[in-house]
Design a protein around this motif. Structure first.
Motif, PDB file in Angstrom:
ATOM      1  N   ALA A  20       0.682  -1.285   0.050  1.00 36.81           N
ATOM      2  CA  ALA A  20      -0.022   0.099  -0.037  1.00 36.81           C
ATOM      3  C   ALA A  20       0.880   1.396  -0.029  1.00 36.81           C
ATOM      4  O   ALA A  20       2.000   1.105   0.501  1.00 36.81           O
ATOM      5  CB  ALA A  20      -0.993  -0.039   1.218  1.00 36.81           C
ATOM      6  N   ALA A  22       0.458   5.197   1.281  1.00 41.29           N
ATOM      7  CA  ALA A  22      -0.527   6.107   2.125  1.00 41.29           C
ATOM      8  C   ALA A  22      -1.264   6.924   1.355  1.00 41.29           C
ATOM      9  O   ALA A  22      -0.485   7.761   0.545  1.00 41.29           O
ATOM     10  CB  ALA A  22       0.258   6.582   3.458  1.00 41.29           C
ATOM     11  N   ARG A  23      -2.418   7.317   1.690  1.00 44.68           N
ATOM     12  CA  ARG A  23      -3.167   8.474   0.805  1.00 44.68           C
ATOM     13  C   ARG A  23      -2.429   9.708   0.899  1.00 44.68           C
ATOM     14  O   ARG A  23      -2.594  10.429   0.092  1.00 44.68           O
ATOM     15  CB  ARG A  23      -4.692   8.336   1.001  1.00 44.68           C
ATOM     16  CG  ARG A  23      -5.484   9.342   0.369  1.00 44.68           C
ATOM     17  CD  ARG A  23      -6.972   9.437   0.777  1.00 44.68           C
ATOM     18  NE  ARG A  23      -7.832  10.114   0.331  1.00 44.68           N
ATOM     19  CZ  ARG A  23      -8.714   9.963  -0.711  1.00 44.68           C
ATOM     20  NH1 ARG A  23      -9.010   8.574  -0.767  1.00 44.68           N
ATOM     21  NH2 ARG A  23      -9.532  10.764  -1.358  1.00 44.68           N
ATOM     22  N   GLU A  24      -1.948   9.983   2.164  1.00 46.22           N
ATOM     23  CA  GLU A  24      -1.211  11.297   2.468  1.00 46.22           C
ATOM     24  C   GLU A  24      -0.142  11.473   1.336  1.00 46.22           C
ATOM     25  O   GLU A  24       0.073  12.650   1.028  1.00 46.22           O
ATOM     26  CB  GLU A  24      -0.780  11.260   3.906  1.00 46.22           C
ATOM     27  CG  GLU A  24      -2.089  11.310   4.897  1.00 46.22           C
ATOM     28  CD  GLU A  24      -2.248   9.667   5.249  1.00 46.22           C
ATOM     29  OE1 GLU A  24      -1.481   8.875   5.412  1.00 46.22           O
ATOM     30  OE2 GLU A  24      -3.448   9.702   5.367  1.00 46.22           O
ATOM     31  N   THR A  25       0.738  10.495   1.132  1.00 41.62           N
ATOM     32  CA  THR A  25       1.774  10.316   0.429  1.00 41.62           C
ATOM     33  C   THR A  25       1.510  10.803  -1.175  1.00 41.62           C
ATOM     34  O   THR A  25       1.986  11.637  -1.691  1.00 41.62           O
ATOM     35  CB  THR A  25       2.636   9.254   0.468  1.00 41.62           C
ATOM     36  OG1 THR A  25       3.119   8.665   1.914  1.00 41.62           O
ATOM     37  CG2 THR A  25       3.683   9.161  -0.618  1.00 41.62           C
ATOM     38  N   ILE A  26       0.447  10.106  -1.705  1.00 43.01           N
ATOM     39  CA  ILE A  26      -0.170  10.328  -2.725  1.00 43.01           C
ATOM     40  C   ILE A  26      -0.745  11.906  -3.055  1.00 43.01           C
ATOM     41  O   ILE A  26      -0.446  12.492  -4.026  1.00 43.01           O
ATOM     42  CB  ILE A  26      -1.329   9.297  -3.230  1.00 43.01           C
ATOM     43  CG1 ILE A  26      -0.532   8.031  -3.357  1.00 43.01           C
ATOM     44  CG2 ILE A  26      -2.097   9.619  -4.540  1.00 43.01           C
ATOM     45  CD1 ILE A  26      -1.578   6.747  -3.723  1.00 43.01           C
ATOM     46  N   VAL A  27      -1.233  12.218  -1.892  1.00 37.96           N
ATOM     47  CA  VAL A  27      -1.886  13.607  -1.895  1.00 37.96           C
ATOM     48  C   VAL A  27      -0.611  14.763  -1.841  1.00 37.96           C
ATOM     49  O   VAL A  27      -0.773  15.573  -2.569  1.00 37.96           O
ATOM     50  CB  VAL A  27      -2.697  13.878  -0.704  1.00 37.96           C
ATOM     51  CG1 VAL A  27      -3.335  15.465  -0.545  1.00 37.96           C
ATOM     52  CG2 VAL A  27      -3.932  13.162  -0.941  1.00 37.96           C
ATOM     53  N   ARG A  48      -9.743  12.005  -8.900  1.00 38.63           N
ATOM     54  CA  ARG A  48     -10.832  11.173  -8.304  1.00 38.63           C
ATOM     55  C   ARG A  48     -10.084   9.863  -8.032  1.00 38.63           C
ATOM     56  O   ARG A  48      -9.399   9.166  -8.989  1.00 38.63           O
ATOM     57  CB  ARG A  48     -12.069  10.922  -9.234  1.00 38.63           C
ATOM     58  CG  ARG A  48     -12.953  11.821  -9.501  1.00 38.63           C
ATOM     59  CD  ARG A  48     -13.930  11.656 -10.454  1.00 38.63           C
ATOM     60  NE  ARG A  48     -14.564  12.512 -10.997  1.00 38.63           N
ATOM     61  CZ  ARG A  48     -14.566  13.444 -11.947  1.00 38.63           C
ATOM     62  NH1 ARG A  48     -13.421  13.193 -12.895  1.00 38.63           N
ATOM     63  NH2 ARG A  48     -15.371  14.401 -12.359  1.00 38.63           N
ATOM     64  N   PHE A  49      -9.995   9.343  -6.759  1.00 44.35           N
ATOM     65  CA  PHE A  49      -9.709   8.014  -6.428  1.00 44.35           C
ATOM     66  C   PHE A  49     -10.613   7.063  -6.549  1.00 44.35           C
ATOM     67  O   PHE A  49     -11.619   7.144  -6.455  1.00 44.35           O
ATOM     68  CB  PHE A  49      -9.033   7.887  -4.805  1.00 44.35           C
ATOM     69  CG  PHE A  49      -8.121   8.702  -4.430  1.00 44.35           C
ATOM     70  CD1 PHE A  49      -6.906   7.914  -4.114  1.00 44.35           C
ATOM     71  CD2 PHE A  49      -8.082   9.971  -4.284  1.00 44.35           C
ATOM     72  CE1 PHE A  49      -5.776   8.431  -3.789  1.00 44.35           C
ATOM     73  CE2 PHE A  49      -6.745  10.715  -3.721  1.00 44.35           C
ATOM     74  CZ  PHE A  49      -5.674   9.917  -3.623  1.00 44.35           C
ATOM     75  N   VAL A  69      -3.296   1.432  -6.071  1.00 44.33           N
ATOM     76  CA  VAL A  69      -4.278   2.719  -6.209  1.00 44.33           C
ATOM     77  C   VAL A  69      -4.494   3.073  -7.544  1.00 44.33           C
ATOM     78  O   VAL A  69      -3.508   2.771  -8.466  1.00 44.33           O
ATOM     79  CB  VAL A  69      -3.500   3.851  -5.553  1.00 44.33           C
ATOM     80  CG1 VAL A  69      -4.380   5.223  -5.786  1.00 44.33           C
ATOM     81  CG2 VAL A  69      -3.195   3.788  -4.064  1.00 44.33           C
ATOM     82  N   LEU A  71      -6.178   6.299  -9.857  1.00 42.25           N
ATOM     83  CA  LEU A  71      -6.547   7.772  -9.967  1.00 42.25           C
ATOM     84  C   LEU A  71      -7.032   8.020 -11.370  1.00 42.25           C
ATOM     85  O   LEU A  71      -6.567   7.654 -12.448  1.00 42.25           O
ATOM     86  CB  LEU A  71      -5.312   8.488  -9.760  1.00 42.25           C
ATOM     87  CG  LEU A  71      -4.809   8.583  -8.281  1.00 42.25           C
ATOM     88  CD1 LEU A  71      -3.601   9.473  -8.367  1.00 42.25           C
ATOM     89  CD2 LEU A  71      -5.703   8.783  -7.130  1.00 42.25           C
TER      90      LEU A  71
END
Length: 161
Positions: A20, A22-27, A48-49, A69, A71
């Motif tokens: 995985a 982390a969503r924070e990393t992708i953001v 959009r995720f 993930v 996007l």
């Protein structure tokens, strides 16, 4: 990794590890991408995720290389054809920034045009008048393909009087 190295070593990844991100990393990569040039600061990109149900409906032939993930990146239409084109070009710059940000931190991406089909646009809820820039698998590469040969840039350069 410096910028030139990131540009030269980034690849379209076809197979991902299940690890995985982390969503924070992708953001944070998306935030960095948002510094792309964009005429009149329109910031025309929308992200959009893509969740598992929507991803299953898309039925991509390799499921985006099993990326953890997915996007979707779209570009807002414009009031004129020129504005729409400017928005699309800015969104493509955003995409490249995102790809390089992810790559610089050891992640990989798979850029697909699948989302541009009428069926996929409907599944993804892309508004009429907006453009699909791409749908991206994001994760850590299972393997990184070698670079493909490029046309020498000198063959692409000409001078105008």
């Amino acid at each position: 990794m410096n910028t030139i190295e990131a540009i030269r070593t980034r690849r379209n990844i076809k197979a991902f590890k299940p690890d995985a991100i982390a969503r924070e990393t992708i953001v944070s990569w998306l935030e960095a991408a948002s510094f792309a040039p964009n005429h009149r600061m329109t910031e025309p990109w929308e992200i959009r995720f893509v969740g598992p149900e929507t991803r299953a409906k898309l039925n991509h032939k390799t499921d985006f290389g099993a990326a953890p993930v997915v996007l979707l990146l779209t570009s807002k239409g414009g009031a004129t054809p020129i504005e729409r084109e400017e928005n699309l070009m800015a969104s493509a710059c955003f995409a490249q920034n995102f790809l390089l940000a992810a790559h610089s931190e050891g992640a990989g991406t798979f850029w697909s045009s699948l989302a541009a089909s009428p069926r996929s646009r409907e599944i993804l809820g892309v508004p009429e008048g907006d453009d699909v820039v791409g749908i991206f698998g994001v994760g850590y590469p299972e393997e990184e393909p070698p670079a493909k040969e490029r046309t020498p840039i000198a063959q692409k350069i000409s001078d105008l009087a």
